[in-house]
Design a protein around this motif. Structure first.
Motif, PDB file in Angstrom:
ATOM      1  N   GLN A 220     -42.808 -21.387 -38.808  1.00  4.83           N
ATOM      2  CA  GLN A 220     -42.775 -22.662 -39.538  1.00  4.83           C
ATOM      3  C   GLN A 220     -42.266 -23.788 -38.638  1.00  4.83           C
ATOM      4  N   LEU A 223     -45.055 -25.023 -36.334  1.00  9.90           N
ATOM      5  CA  LEU A 223     -45.963 -25.962 -36.994  1.00  9.90           C
ATOM      6  C   LEU A 223     -45.311 -27.319 -37.211  1.00  9.90           C
ATOM      7  N   ARG A 224     -44.005 -27.344 -37.320  1.00  6.93           N
ATOM      8  CA  ARG A 224     -43.309 -28.620 -37.502  1.00  6.93           C
ATOM      9  C   ARG A 224     -43.120 -29.364 -36.182  1.00  6.93           C
ATOM     10  N   TYR A 229     -49.670 -30.403 -34.548  1.00 13.33           N
ATOM     11  CA  TYR A 229     -49.650 -30.205 -35.996  1.00 13.33           C
ATOM     12  C   TYR A 229     -48.662 -31.150 -36.704  1.00 13.33           C
ATOM     13  N   LEU A 231     -46.366 -30.710 -38.994  1.00 14.58           N
ATOM     14  CA  LEU A 231     -46.268 -30.546 -40.439  1.00 14.58           C
ATOM     15  C   LEU A 231     -44.820 -30.764 -40.874  1.00 14.58           C
ATOM     16  N   SER A 232     -44.638 -31.206 -42.085  1.00 13.03           N
ATOM     17  CA  SER A 232     -43.290 -31.288 -42.645  1.00 13.03           C
ATOM     18  C   SER A 232     -42.831 -29.879 -43.005  1.00 13.03           C
ATOM     19  N   GLU A 235     -44.639 -28.653 -46.123  1.00 18.08           N
ATOM     20  CA  GLU A 235     -46.057 -28.409 -45.834  1.00 18.08           C
ATOM     21  C   GLU A 235     -46.251 -27.098 -45.084  1.00 18.08           C
ATOM     22  N   ALA A 236     -45.412 -26.857 -44.083  1.00 17.87           N
ATOM     23  CA  ALA A 236     -45.527 -25.635 -43.306  1.00 17.87           C
ATOM     24  C   ALA A 236     -45.245 -24.417 -44.169  1.00 17.87           C
ATOM     25  N   LEU A 239     -48.203 -23.841 -46.635  1.00 15.41           N
ATOM     26  CA  LEU A 239     -49.417 -23.348 -45.985  1.00 15.41           C
ATOM     27  C   LEU A 239     -49.264 -21.881 -45.598  1.00 15.41           C
ATOM     28  N   LEU A 266     -55.395 -24.675 -40.780  1.00 21.31           N
ATOM     29  CA  LEU A 266     -54.948 -25.908 -40.123  1.00 21.31           C
ATOM     30  C   LEU A 266     -56.122 -26.830 -39.826  1.00 21.31           C
ATOM     31  N   ARG A 269     -57.218 -28.989 -42.679  1.00 16.19           N
ATOM     32  CA  ARG A 269     -56.309 -30.079 -43.040  1.00 16.19           C
ATOM     33  C   ARG A 269     -56.678 -31.385 -42.331  1.00 16.19           C
TER      34      ARG A 269
END
Length: 270
Positions: A220, A223-224, A229, A231-232, A235-236, A239, A266, A269
């Motif tokens: 996670q 992805l942040r 990516y 992502l918040s 969001e991570a 998903l 991903l 998105r």
């Protein structure tokens, strides 16, 4: 090519001297009279001499000036043998295949192992079968499983589109000059049809590179933090949860199939 050659360190040259091992490697390719075969880095012809006459057409790609010239002298006049004085990383597999299935073999220079494997797998259509002699450590990475030290981006990138098998090891004593590491012969069988379209594979490789360059972080957080990516946190987590992936898992805990699904999610998105 019976003259003893001085290996060029700049080209990572190590010549396999054992004829029994030479034959064993060639046999792993399962050569047939109608095959079109590409040999990468034939050098002094250790494998070449066991291929000529056993396959329908043999293309030799050699970067070393002197060795390429010697190969031309030895095999000139044979319509079934073609010598290319070229860099294997720059050749077009589709042009060499000429619409036919292609098999690839080589005791490849250690310095270009990873880019060469991906170059072969990036070709369209992919080779029917690939047999390579690589560093033992690279073979361990190619065949690694999740939650192991060797499992990484190379593992995932190759296993996502191919079946990989380590066939047998070769002691460093079998080469002249002797390298510092042992080698392993691997067989790579690309899946047909490919399970991933080119754009899907590009997204998959981007994800695995991002993940394994941060292999000590939770997926996670990858992805942040990865700029690809951003992502918040919610969001991570959402998903990953939708795919059944533990957000706190490390990159080496995800199977290749997990990365395929995550890369696709991903991509949707964007």
């Amino acid at each position: 090519m019976g003259t003893r050659r001085v290996a060029r360190k700049a080209l990572s040259q190590h010549f396999l001297a054992d004829p029994n091992l030479q034959r064993k490697i060639v046999d792993a390719l399962e050569p047939q009279p109608g095959d079109r075969v590409l040999e990468i880095g034939p050098g002094t012809g250790a494998l070449t001499r066991h291929l000529v006459g056993r396959v329908g057409h043999l293309t030799l790609v050699e970067l070393d000036d002197d060795l390429a010239a010697e190969l031309r002298r030895e095999y000139e006049g044979r319509p079934d043998v073609e010598i290319l004085h070229a860099d294997a990383l720059e050749i077009s597999l589709s042009e060499l295949a000429r619409g036919e299935p292609l098999k690839v073999i080589g005791n490849i220079p250690y310095a270009i192992t990873t880019p060469l494997i991906f170059h072969l797998l990036d070709g369209r259509p992919r080779p029917q079968l690939i047999v390579l002699t690589v560093q033992r450590e690279v073979a361990d990475r190619l065949t690694a499983r999740p939650r192991t030290k060797r499992y990484g981006a190379l593992t995932a990138g190759v296993q996502a589109v191919s079946r990989v098998e380590a066939l047998f090891r070769i002691s460093r004593q079998a080469f002249r000059p002797r390298p510092q590491v042992d080698s392993t012969v691997v067989r790579i069988v690309p899946q047909t049809p490919s399970p991933l379209a080119p754009e899907q594979e590009a997204a998959f490789r981007q994800l695995t590179r991002a993940a394994f360059s941060r292999r000590r972080k939770q997926i996670q957080k990858v992805l942040r933090q990865a700029p690809e990516y951003r992502l918040s946190g919610p969001e991570a987590a959402a998903l990953l949860g939708s795919l059944g992936i533990d957000p706190s898992a490390r990159p080496d805990a995800l199977a290749v199939a997990d990365y395929i699904c995550l890369a696709a999610a991903l991509a949707h998105r964007t």
